[in-house]
Design a protein around this motif. Sequence first.
Motif, mmCIF file in Angstrom:
data_model
loop_
_atom_site.group_PDB
_atom_site.id
_atom_site.type_symbol
_atom_site.label_atom_id
_atom_site.label_comp_id
_atom_site.label_asym_id
_atom_site.label_seq_id
_atom_site.Cartn_x
_atom_site.Cartn_y
_atom_site.Cartn_z
ATOM 1 N N ARG A 1 -4.858 96.086 49.464
ATOM 2 C CA ARG A 1 -4.353 95.588 50.748
ATOM 3 C C ARG A 1 -3.594 94.277 50.540
ATOM 4 N NH1 ARG A 1 -9.647 96.965 52.206
ATOM 5 N NH2 ARG A 1 -10.228 94.807 52.717
ATOM 6 N N LEU A 2 -4.085 93.471 49.627
ATOM 7 C CA LEU A 2 -3.398 92.226 49.299
ATOM 8 C C LEU A 2 -2.040 92.526 48.675
ATOM 9 C CD1 LEU A 2 -3.758 89.143 49.340
ATOM 10 C CD2 LEU A 2 -4.811 89.312 47.074
ATOM 11 N N PHE A 3 -1.990 93.535 47.822
ATOM 12 C CA PHE A 3 -0.721 93.935 47.211
ATOM 13 C C PHE A 3 0.268 94.380 48.284
ATOM 14 C CE2 PHE A 3 2.160 97.001 45.164
ATOM 15 C CZ PHE A 3 2.614 96.246 44.094
ATOM 16 N N ILE A 4 -0.216 95.103 49.273
ATOM 17 C CA ILE A 4 0.642 95.556 50.372
ATOM 18 C C ILE A 4 1.301 94.373 51.076
ATOM 19 C CG2 ILE A 4 0.522 96.520 52.724
ATOM 20 C CD1 ILE A 4 -1.409 98.651 51.562
ATOM 21 N N LEU A 5 0.550 93.310 51.282
ATOM 22 C CA LEU A 5 1.124 92.117 51.924
ATOM 23 C C LEU A 5 2.198 91.488 51.040
ATOM 24 C CD1 LEU A 5 -2.019 90.406 53.515
ATOM 25 C CD2 LEU A 5 -0.171 91.628 54.688
ATOM 26 N N HIS A 6 1.999 91.510 49.743
ATOM 27 C CA HIS A 6 3.021 90.971 48.842
ATOM 28 C C HIS A 6 4.282 91.847 48.872
ATOM 29 C CE1 HIS A 6 0.992 87.571 46.982
ATOM 30 N NE2 HIS A 6 -0.100 88.290 46.898
ATOM 31 N N VAL A 7 4.104 93.151 48.984
ATOM 32 C CA VAL A 7 5.260 94.045 49.102
ATOM 33 C C VAL A 7 6.033 93.728 50.381
ATOM 34 C CG1 VAL A 7 6.000 96.446 49.422
ATOM 35 C CG2 VAL A 7 4.204 95.898 47.762
ATOM 36 N N PHE A 8 5.303 93.535 51.467
ATOM 37 C CA PHE A 8 5.927 93.185 52.745
ATOM 38 C C PHE A 8 6.703 91.874 52.607
ATOM 39 C CE2 PHE A 8 6.178 91.311 56.928
ATOM 40 C CZ PHE A 8 6.340 92.377 57.791
ATOM 41 N N GLN A 9 6.078 90.887 51.974
ATOM 42 C CA GLN A 9 6.738 89.602 51.783
ATOM 43 C C GLN A 9 7.969 89.747 50.889
ATOM 44 O OE1 GLN A 9 4.554 86.261 49.774
ATOM 45 N NE2 GLN A 9 5.035 85.209 51.682
ATOM 46 N N MET A 10 7.885 90.607 49.913
ATOM 47 C CA MET A 10 9.013 90.862 49.032
ATOM 48 C C MET A 10 10.201 91.400 49.821
ATOM 49 S SD MET A 10 9.757 90.994 45.652
ATOM 50 C CE MET A 10 11.491 91.103 45.291
ATOM 51 N N ALA A 11 9.930 92.226 50.809
ATOM 52 C CA ALA A 11 10.998 92.862 51.586
ATOM 53 C C ALA A 11 11.660 91.912 52.570
ATOM 54 C CB ALA A 11 10.436 94.075 52.332
ATOM 55 N N PHE A 12 10.881 91.005 53.154
ATOM 56 C CA PHE A 12 11.393 90.185 54.258
ATOM 57 C C PHE A 12 11.157 88.702 54.010
ATOM 58 C CE2 PHE A 12 9.716 94.199 56.180
ATOM 59 C CZ PHE A 12 10.947 94.817 56.341
ATOM 60 N N SER A 13 11.919 88.155 53.094
ATOM 61 C CA SER A 13 11.777 86.726 52.809
ATOM 62 C C SER A 13 13.060 86.179 52.216
ATOM 63 C CB SER A 13 10.593 86.480 51.855
ATOM 64 O OG SER A 13 10.775 87.162 50.630
ATOM 65 N N SER A 14 13.083 84.893 51.993
ATOM 66 C CA SER A 14 14.258 84.231 51.444
ATOM 67 C C SER A 14 14.466 84.611 49.985
ATOM 68 C CB SER A 14 14.084 82.712 51.545
ATOM 69 O OG SER A 14 13.004 82.288 50.727
ATOM 70 N N GLU A 15 15.637 84.296 49.483
ATOM 71 C CA GLU A 15 15.970 84.585 48.086
ATOM 72 C C GLU A 15 14.942 83.970 47.129
ATOM 73 O OE1 GLU A 15 19.187 82.361 45.702
ATOM 74 O OE2 GLU A 15 20.216 84.141 46.444
ATOM 75 N N LYS A 16 14.598 82.727 47.368
ATOM 76 C CA LYS A 16 13.643 82.036 46.495
ATOM 77 C C LYS A 16 12.275 82.705 46.541
ATOM 78 C CE LYS A 16 11.419 77.551 45.713
ATOM 79 N NZ LYS A 16 11.306 76.144 46.178
ATOM 80 N N LYS A 17 11.804 83.028 47.742
ATOM 81 C CA LYS A 17 10.484 83.651 47.892
ATOM 82 C C LYS A 17 10.470 85.058 47.289
ATOM 83 C CE LYS A 17 7.315 82.236 49.436
ATOM 84 N NZ LYS A 17 6.121 81.629 48.839
ATOM 85 N N LYS A 18 11.574 85.788 47.401
ATOM 86 C CA LYS A 18 11.651 87.114 46.791
ATOM 87 C C LYS A 18 11.428 87.024 45.283
ATOM 88 C CE LYS A 18 14.906 89.350 50.009
ATOM 89 N NZ LYS A 18 14.084 90.486 50.448
ATOM 90 N N MET A 19 12.072 86.050 44.643
ATOM 91 C CA MET A 19 11.936 85.910 43.196
ATOM 92 C C MET A 19 10.515 85.503 42.825
ATOM 93 S SD MET A 19 15.605 84.378 41.864
ATOM 94 C CE MET A 19 15.777 83.049 43.055
ATOM 95 N N GLU A 20 9.906 84.630 43.623
ATOM 96 C CA GLU A 20 8.517 84.231 43.374
ATOM 97 C C GLU A 20 7.581 85.430 43.517
ATOM 98 O OE1 GLU A 20 7.626 81.144 46.116
ATOM 99 O OE2 GLU A 20 8.929 79.637 45.150
ATOM 100 N N THR A 21 7.791 86.218 44.566
ATOM 101 C CA THR A 21 6.928 87.369 44.826
ATOM 102 C C THR A 21 7.128 88.449 43.779
ATOM 103 O OG1 THR A 21 7.126 86.873 47.198
ATOM 104 C CG2 THR A 21 6.186 88.998 46.596
ATOM 105 N N LEU A 22 8.354 88.606 43.301
ATOM 106 C CA LEU A 22 8.615 89.580 42.241
ATOM 107 C C LEU A 22 7.777 89.266 41.006
ATOM 108 C CD1 LEU A 22 10.163 91.962 41.017
ATOM 109 C CD2 LEU A 22 12.004 90.360 40.425
#
Length: 236
Positions: A143-164
Amino acid sequence: MDAYEQKALSELASWIKKVNKKSGKFERVSKQVQLKVNSYIPSRVHKVISESIRSMVGAVLSGSKYISKEKNVMLLSLQQKEEWVKEKVTSHRRTAVIEGVGTGAAGLLVGMVDFPLLLSIKMKLLFEISRLYGFDPNEYEERLFILHVFQMAFSSEKKKMETLRVIQEWNRGNHPEINWQDFQQEYRDYIDVVKMFQLVPGFGAAVGAYANHHLLGQLGETAINCYRIRLLSSKE
């Protein structure tokens, strides 16, 4: 690794490259315009979004809302799994479009209802995708991974790279918690401009349909690639 997995790995590499690519001048200017427009959005709309996200994060982490049974996929190939995943994305996309048209046509008061409804559609899709890839969202880490996937989809460029980077390290046991304040701010900043136009009576129906179709498609693409990272990393 079969031919489909090789193709999926190539597509994954292209997607990762796109995520890590620095934005051009147009994207940076667009972000500045977005931040300016955000200041004109009514505070009650921001409040609805924030409360919806807080409730959604709590529901996901507690496992109290989105758990559902799916087909047994343990013996399926990656290609077979992803055929089902893409069917789910198409189905939820259709639902989101219908919902976006209905709420967008009604203007501000009803239009605000779209935020929690769309969040619910997105989360239900992610839970179903998790199961179709062979993971169990009954487990807290999933479930925690799912939230990270969601954040990966809808966030700023910097946050996308961090989440990746978090997603790429997931199989090694690195499972950081989600800061819901940062989570909701990233989501708000990402979708506010389009969603603001959805609140305009009449005009908002077309915007709502387009926005929801686009957002669900983006979520599906992101989820597919995030789960490919977990499944294909051991086969490289």
